[in-house]
Write an enzyme that holds these catalytic residues in place. Sequence first.
Site, mmCIF file in Angstrom:
data_model
loop_
_atom_site.group_PDB
_atom_site.id
_atom_site.type_symbol
_atom_site.label_atom_id
_atom_site.label_comp_id
_atom_site.label_asym_id
_atom_site.label_seq_id
_atom_site.Cartn_x
_atom_site.Cartn_y
_atom_site.Cartn_z
ATOM 1 N N TYR A 140 0.826 -1.216 0.000
ATOM 2 C CA TYR A 140 0.000 0.000 0.000
ATOM 3 C C TYR A 140 0.859 1.265 0.000
ATOM 4 C CZ TYR A 140 -4.084 -2.929 1.034
ATOM 5 O OH TYR A 140 -5.081 -3.868 0.983
ATOM 6 N N LYS A 189 2.995 -15.520 2.272
ATOM 7 C CA LYS A 189 2.859 -16.273 1.022
ATOM 8 C C LYS A 189 4.270 -16.667 0.602
ATOM 9 C CE LYS A 189 0.348 -17.801 -2.417
ATOM 10 N NZ LYS A 189 -0.460 -19.016 -2.284
ATOM 11 N N ASP A 221 -3.615 -18.003 1.716
ATOM 12 C CA ASP A 221 -4.801 -18.647 1.127
ATOM 13 C C ASP A 221 -5.341 -19.724 2.057
ATOM 14 O OD1 ASP A 221 -2.321 -19.747 0.582
ATOM 15 O OD2 ASP A 221 -2.824 -20.489 -1.412
ATOM 16 N N ASP A 245 -5.450 -6.662 5.810
ATOM 17 C CA ASP A 245 -6.640 -5.925 5.365
ATOM 18 C C ASP A 245 -7.735 -6.924 4.996
ATOM 19 O OD1 ASP A 245 -8.345 -4.020 4.422
ATOM 20 O OD2 ASP A 245 -7.161 -3.449 2.673
ATOM 21 N N ASP A 249 -11.173 -8.333 7.480
ATOM 22 C CA ASP A 249 -12.572 -8.178 7.048
ATOM 23 C C ASP A 249 -13.289 -9.526 7.076
ATOM 24 O OD1 ASP A 249 -12.376 -5.487 6.749
ATOM 25 O OD2 ASP A 249 -13.151 -5.441 4.700
#
Length: 360
Positions: A140, A189, A221, A245, A249
């Site tokens: 980001y 990852k 994942d 992020d 959620d």
Amino acid sequence: MYKITVLGGDGIGPEITAGAAEVLKAAAEKYNFDISFDYALLGGAAIDACGTPLPEETVKKCLACDAVLLGAVGGERWDSLAGDMRPEAGLLGIRKALGLYANLRPSRVFPSLRSASPLKLESSPCFDLMIVRELTGGIYFGRRGRGERNGTPYAFDTEEYSKPEIERIVKLAFELAQNRSGRLCSVDKANVLESSRFWRETVIDISAQYPDVELSHLYVDNCAMQLVKAPWQFDVIVTSNIFGDILSDEAAMISGSIGMLPSASLSDGSFGLYEPVHGSAPDIAGTNTANPLATILSAAMLLRISLEQEAAANAIESAVECVLEKMRTPDIYEDGLLTVGTDEMTAAVISHMRRENNEI
Ligand code: NAD
């Protein structure tokens, strides 16, 4: 005397922060400490009053206090403004100005709200997990751009983390795990990304300082799948900005109601900004129907983390749990329980804390 700066923001923000401030005052009274409040503008309210979503005065007040309580920002009337003039720019700006690099999002199912979760939790253990998300680095904030190669347009963003950036967030997560059940899961990852391999190596290096914490690693994942399959297996999860992020959620959703979820954003030391996970809910602003509990639970986190008033934080959380057995705001309505408004819910939490005081 603890000093709290309150940024009500927009929509339901001013209503829910006013209620949470009342709860904080009641907790201070019960646990014999002094607390004072200063108020400042952020987001749309600041645009209307000062022409900018983050006035300098607001930054000054936040830098001069022990902790910040924030409602939410945003609304349709400011949606057509340019990016850096929108209410959300105020939010990103204040996080940056205060150096808030760690975002803590607890996700739990209160026993009385099991049926609100989209998961079938009736016959499963309740869960209570904490996601620690790195907030000021990674993709980001990395180098980005667009270009054209042999006539074909392209765009890129860059995931980059320095060792100190990883170390400080991971240490914070280990310390949290030490004060909870002693389990930490680092999510990356590493099977594909070099930045993730570096993240994992750094986590393993740091783990030597925390032999009492059981460390595990998951690919992002797999973590996304495990969160909906068996969320109770997790205690503290630490991860990068983008993975955090998305996973936070997901964790918010499985807990049932967005109106119940608090969060903390921390810098070095004990300073932090505390806010509900939800937005400014302009559709219900001014109707006395907003659920104030996410903000009240954020105030409890403020007491625990920034003011080190653990007993007061516990009292608020236990009052919320008891009140939920009897009454609900419309977003968590359940047959057979009293439906109440924002003010009544807030008053019930306060009165539950006071009643407990009398019993003592
Ligand atoms: P939202 O979270 O404001 O609302 C989504 C839905 O949840 C709405 O139906 C709303 O009524 C409901 N809801 C939210 N909080 C509730 C509460 N406490 N009690 C009961 N119901 C509640 O998200 P949105 O509608 O996508 O966004 C509205 C505005 O909020 C936008 O301007 C957005 O940019 C902003 N926003 C701000 C933040 C923040 O300040 N941190 C976060 C998300 C969205």
